[in-house]
Motif scaffolding. Structure first.
Motif, short mmCIF file in Angstrom:
data_model
loop_
_atom_site.label_atom_id
_atom_site.label_comp_id
_atom_site.label_asym_id
_atom_site.label_seq_id
_atom_site.Cartn_x
_atom_site.Cartn_y
_atom_site.Cartn_z
N CYS A 62 0.83 -1.21 0.00
CA CYS A 62 0.00 0.00 0.00
C CYS A 62 0.86 1.26 0.00
CB CYS A 62 -0.95 -0.02 1.19
SG CYS A 62 -2.20 -1.32 1.04
N ASP A 74 -5.89 5.37 1.47
CA ASP A 74 -5.30 4.07 1.83
C ASP A 74 -6.32 2.94 1.69
OD1 ASP A 74 -5.99 5.97 4.02
OD2 ASP A 74 -5.96 4.16 5.26
N HIS A 85 -6.23 1.42 -1.77
CA HIS A 85 -5.06 0.55 -1.98
C HIS A 85 -5.19 -0.75 -1.20
CE1 HIS A 85 -2.88 3.52 -4.37
NE2 HIS A 85 -3.38 4.43 -3.55
#
Ligand code: UDP
Ligand code: MN
Length: 298
Positions: free
Chosen positions: A230, A248, A251
């Motif tokens: 990530c 985030d 991802h």
């Protein structure tokens, strides 16, 4: 109606921490994934068996949380106090609090064999960057003391509190949380990143579930891989002037598409009370705090 576990997979639904699962105990919900991972719902596991198995293995379980800017005063004390009541009670637990103001971390009385470590981090100016920077910071922590101390780690948002037992039945090599708002949505409608230029992109044929970045966990080795993926993807996007739709979380969803979680937690494990009553939500373990972005975000 989510369908039940295919009978061909059911006998295989043994779990390292709960022994044999009882997916048939919840026929109204999906209790295993197409790749054979259990989806943990209330009633499908025996918490006492999970507890004994974790004790037998003499585990240390890490819980990481970031409290930066106004999130510290607003949420941290209740998060930690409720974790003392409900998170992995009876196991050895190490909290890792990441903040730019270590001196402001509230004093919380800890039970025996429970520890709290405060780690200093710098504050990113944008809230999106605070959220995304967690991946790199976690990666480093997992490569350091946290990684040496803990066998399994959960990484959580701070804007929530525990409301009942969140125990070792949730442990596995790689654990993902079904997002409370999206678990019953059709796949093509899920809020994945759709810009094909982004590292986080998923097409309309891709994606299993929409997972919530407020709770993920696993072994130290698996989480090293997750956080590396990530953090790297976020950097590549940034270099191209891109930022994934849900930062985030986008991802993370791409990572879990590529690397299937070994265990999936039902929305009971991280429930949003604002959704209202749902017959399949028997026993919420963590409750979202109401979103107060005007107060906590810059
Ligand atoms: N966070 C923080 N300070 C900030 C922004 C985020 O400490 O200024 C941390 C905090 O743990 C928070 C998490 O990052 O719970 C994710 O952000 P947020 O909860 O606002 O995102 P949402 O759940 O609303 O998508
Ligand atoms: Mn949150």
């Amino acid at each position: 109606p989510m369908g039940v576990c295919p009978s061909a997979i059911m006998p295989l639904l043994k779990d390292n921490f709960t022994g044999v699962l009882r997916p048939w105990a919840r026929p109204e919900v999906l209790t295993c994934t197409s790749w054979g991972a259990p989806i943990i719902w209330d009633g499908t596991f025996d918490p006492d068996v999970a507890q004994q198995e974790a004790r037998r293995q003499n585990l240390t379980i890490g819980l990481t949380v970031f409290a930066i800017g106004r999130y510290l005063e607003k949420y941290l004390a209740r998060f930690l106090e409720s974790a003392e009541q409900h998170f992995m009670v009876g196991q050895r637990v190490v909290y890792y609090v990441f903040t730019e103001r270590p001196e402001a971390v509230p004093h919380v009385t800890l039970g025996t064999d429970r520890w709290l470590r405060v780690e200093h981090v710098t504050r990113e100016p944008r809230w999106q960057d605070v959220s995304m920077a967690r991946m790199r910071t976690l990666h480093e922590a997992l490569g350091g003391r946290l990684g040496r101390e803990a066998h399994f780690v959960f990484c959580m948002d701070v804007d929530q509190h525990f409301s009942s037992a969140f125990g070792p039945e949730t442990l596995a090599d790689l654990v993902a949380q079904l997002h409370a708002w999206h678990y019953h949505w059709p796949r093509w409608f899920l809020p994945y990143e759709r810009d094909t230029r982004s590292e986080a992109a998923l097409s309309s044929e891709q994606g299993d579930f929409y997972y919530h970045a407020a709770v993920f966990g696993g072994s130290v080795a698996a989480l090293r891989g997750l956080t590396a993926h990530c953090a790297r993807s976020q950097l590549r996007d940034r270099a191209r002037g891109l930022e994934a739709r849900w930062h985030d979380e986008s991802h993370l969803n791409k990572f879990f598409w590529l690397h299937k979680p070994a265990k999936v937690l039902s929305p009971e494990f991280c429930w949003a009370p604002a959704i209202g009553w749902r017959s399949e939500i028997r026993h919420p373990r963590l409750l979202w705090a109401p979103k107060e972005y005007k107060v906590v975000r810059n």
